[in-house]
Design a protein around this motif. Structure first.
Motif, PDB file in Angstrom:
ATOM      1  N   HIS A 245       0.841  -1.198   0.000  1.00  0.00           N
ATOM      2  CA  HIS A 245       0.000   0.000   0.000  1.00  0.00           C
ATOM      3  C   HIS A 245       0.879   1.252   0.000  1.00  0.00           C
ATOM      4  O   HIS A 245       1.911   1.304   0.655  1.00  0.00           O
ATOM      5  N   THR A 246       0.436   2.254  -0.745  1.00  0.00           N
ATOM      6  CA  THR A 246       1.173   3.522  -0.826  1.00  0.00           C
ATOM      7  C   THR A 246       0.300   4.652  -0.310  1.00  0.00           C
ATOM      8  O   THR A 246      -0.878   4.746  -0.652  1.00  0.00           O
ATOM      9  N   ARG A 247       0.878   5.484   0.516  1.00  0.00           N
ATOM     10  CA  ARG A 247       0.145   6.636   1.036  1.00  0.00           C
ATOM     11  C   ARG A 247       1.042   7.859   1.011  1.00  0.00           C
ATOM     12  O   ARG A 247       2.268   7.773   1.054  1.00  0.00           O
ATOM     13  N   THR A 248       0.405   9.007   0.913  1.00  0.00           N
ATOM     14  CA  THR A 248       1.120  10.283   0.923  1.00  0.00           C
ATOM     15  C   THR A 248       1.003  10.901   2.305  1.00  0.00           C
ATOM     16  O   THR A 248      -0.099  10.994   2.861  1.00  0.00           O
ATOM     17  N   VAL A 249       2.133  11.324   2.832  1.00  0.00           N
ATOM     18  CA  VAL A 249       2.149  11.943   4.160  1.00  0.00           C
ATOM     19  C   VAL A 249       2.552  13.402   3.989  1.00  0.00           C
ATOM     20  O   VAL A 249       3.689  13.712   3.652  1.00  0.00           O
ATOM     21  N   SER A 250       1.606  14.283   4.226  1.00  0.00           N
ATOM     22  CA  SER A 250       1.887  15.712   4.090  1.00  0.00           C
ATOM     23  C   SER A 250       2.646  16.213   5.307  1.00  0.00           C
ATOM     24  O   SER A 250       2.374  15.785   6.441  1.00  0.00           O
ATOM     25  N   PRO A 251       3.593  17.101   5.093  1.00  0.00           N
ATOM     26  CA  PRO A 251       4.413  17.581   6.217  1.00  0.00           C
ATOM     27  C   PRO A 251       3.639  18.436   7.199  1.00  0.00           C
ATOM     28  O   PRO A 251       2.816  19.275   6.812  1.00  0.00           O
ATOM     29  N   SER A 252       3.915  18.193   8.461  1.00  0.00           N
ATOM     30  CA  SER A 252       3.328  18.992   9.543  1.00  0.00           C
ATOM     31  C   SER A 252       4.199  18.791  10.768  1.00  0.00           C
ATOM     32  O   SER A 252       4.819  17.736  10.934  1.00  0.00           O
ATOM     33  N   PRO A 253       4.268  19.761  11.629  1.00  0.00           N
ATOM     34  CA  PRO A 253       5.093  19.648  12.837  1.00  0.00           C
ATOM     35  C   PRO A 253       4.413  18.777  13.892  1.00  0.00           C
ATOM     36  O   PRO A 253       4.053  19.226  14.977  1.00  0.00           O
TER      37      PRO A 253
ATOM     38  N   PRO B 258       4.291  14.585  15.689  1.00  0.00           N
ATOM     39  CA  PRO B 258       5.077  13.362  15.889  1.00  0.00           C
ATOM     40  C   PRO B 258       4.858  12.330  14.781  1.00  0.00           C
ATOM     41  O   PRO B 258       5.779  11.610  14.414  1.00  0.00           O
ATOM     42  N   ASP B 259       3.624  12.236  14.240  1.00  0.00           N
ATOM     43  CA  ASP B 259       3.326  11.250  13.203  1.00  0.00           C
ATOM     44  C   ASP B 259       4.171  11.491  11.949  1.00  0.00           C
ATOM     45  O   ASP B 259       4.803  10.577  11.418  1.00  0.00           O
ATOM     46  N   TYR B 260       4.179  12.742  11.481  1.00  0.00           N
ATOM     47  CA  TYR B 260       4.977  13.053  10.290  1.00  0.00           C
ATOM     48  C   TYR B 260       6.467  12.964  10.621  1.00  0.00           C
ATOM     49  O   TYR B 260       7.267  12.467   9.818  1.00  0.00           O
ATOM     50  N   ALA B 261       6.858  13.449  11.791  1.00  0.00           N
ATOM     51  CA  ALA B 261       8.269  13.428  12.178  1.00  0.00           C
ATOM     52  C   ALA B 261       8.807  12.003  12.201  1.00  0.00           C
ATOM     53  O   ALA B 261       9.961  11.758  11.841  1.00  0.00           O
ATOM     54  N   LYS B 262       7.970  11.055  12.592  1.00  0.00           N
ATOM     55  CA  LYS B 262       8.398   9.655  12.612  1.00  0.00           C
ATOM     56  C   LYS B 262       8.707   9.165  11.198  1.00  0.00           C
ATOM     57  O   LYS B 262       9.722   8.508  10.962  1.00  0.00           O
TER      58      LYS B 262
END
Length: 316
Positions: free
Chosen positions: A56-64, A66-70
């Motif tokens: 599965h492929t997903r796009t993770v948009s940047p945000s400050p 913990p989820d994105y930082a991980k």
């Protein structure tokens, strides 16, 4: 056949060396285009991640957060079990391809290659012998065609006279062509899109190759986002930053995103553009050879076509 014989006589290394001498211009072109491409994007665009895991492929948009930082941490470290790419890779790759293609198709580059090739066409005696044989065969063909054509409608003697005139015209063209005229015909050939298209295809093939893509990806990961984050961690924690685990680093990445959000494109462009350009130019030897070979093949085909046209035109 004639084109193959001519290619065997061409000193390809001379053209490769001419391209190598233009390395500073290539470096500048790539650096300028990469810098402009990065600074034209927002931090959000540059740091968008694509994560592929378990099919599965997903796009993770940047945000400050913990989820994105991980996800960003795993991208930098190459850990986590998922394949992660960063949008900045696509931005830089597109800029590199555009700058490189434009450079090799530029009038300056084409002119340098034409000068080296033209000099060989004019000065190489073996090339002259090959062309002379080609012209003799063509002149004989012209003579037969004219003679047969006119004999059918008038008299044999008239056909023979016309054929003789055609042969004389072809012979004259042959002798006048084997001098500086060859270089002039080369210039005419280069005015046609087919030579530039051949060069563009050669550039595209090399840039799309698995070997070049691997180099580019490694460079981006070493010089791009990873470098900036590692510099931050080293600054905060010293040389042992690489050993820090995710739960310690992730809050720092969040702080980094908040602090750097507005100025990130400018900072990453300043750090990446020159280093990417330098590294890629250092990897350009194979590209130069592929471009030189494609240029020679296309240019010789066009020159032969022009020469044939010149020989046939008196009889047409």
């Amino acid at each position: 056949m004639t084109a193959d014989l001519l290619r065997q006589e061409i000193d390809l290394n001379a053209l490769v060396d001419a391209l190598g001498e233009r390395a500073p211009q290539l470096r500048s072109a790539i650096e300028t285009r990469v810098s402009a491409a990065i600074t034209a994007r927002t931090t959000s665009e540059l740091l968008t991640l694509t994560v592929t895991e378990g099919g599965h492929t997903r796009t993770v948009s940047p945000s400050p957060t913990p989820d994105y930082a991980k996800s960003l941490f795993h991208y930098v470290k190459g850990t986590g079990g998922a394949t992660i790419s960063c949008r900045i890779e696509d931005v830089v790759e597109a800029a590199v391809v555009a700058a490189t293609t434009e450079f090799y198709q530029s009038e300056e580059t084409m002119s340098d290659l034409a000068e080296v090739l033209g000099r060989q066409l004019v000065e190489n005696a073996a090339i002259h012998r090959i062309l002379e044989e080609e012209f003799r065969d063509l002149a004989a063909h012209v003579q037969r065609e004219v003679k047969d054509s006119i004999t059918l409608s008038t008299h044999t003697t008239v056909g023979e006279q016309a054929a003789g005139m055609a042969l004389a015209s072809a012979t004259h063209a042959m002798h006048t062509t084997l001098g500086a005229t060859v270089a002039a015909l080369l210039a005419k050939a280069l005015a046609l899109p087919i030579v530039k298209v051949a060069v563009a295809k050669a550039v595209g093939a090399v840039l799309a190759s698995a070997a070049f893509q691997k180099v580019l990806i490694i460079l981006l990961k070493k010089i791009g986002v990873a470098l900036v984050l590692k510099m931050l961690l080293v600054k905060l924690f010293g040389a042992g930053a690489g050993a820090l685990v995710g739960f310690i680093v992730i809050p720092l990445i969040v702080a980094f995103l908040v602090y750097e959000w507005n100025t990130f494109p400018q900072k990453i462009a300043a750090k990446m553009s020159g280093q990417v350009a330098e590294k890629l130019v250092g990897q350009s030897a194979d590209l130069n050879r592929q471009v030189a070979a494609s240029f020679v093949a296309a240019a010789l085909d066009e020159v032969l076509g022009k020469l044939h046209d010149d020989l046939l035109s008196p009889a047409s």
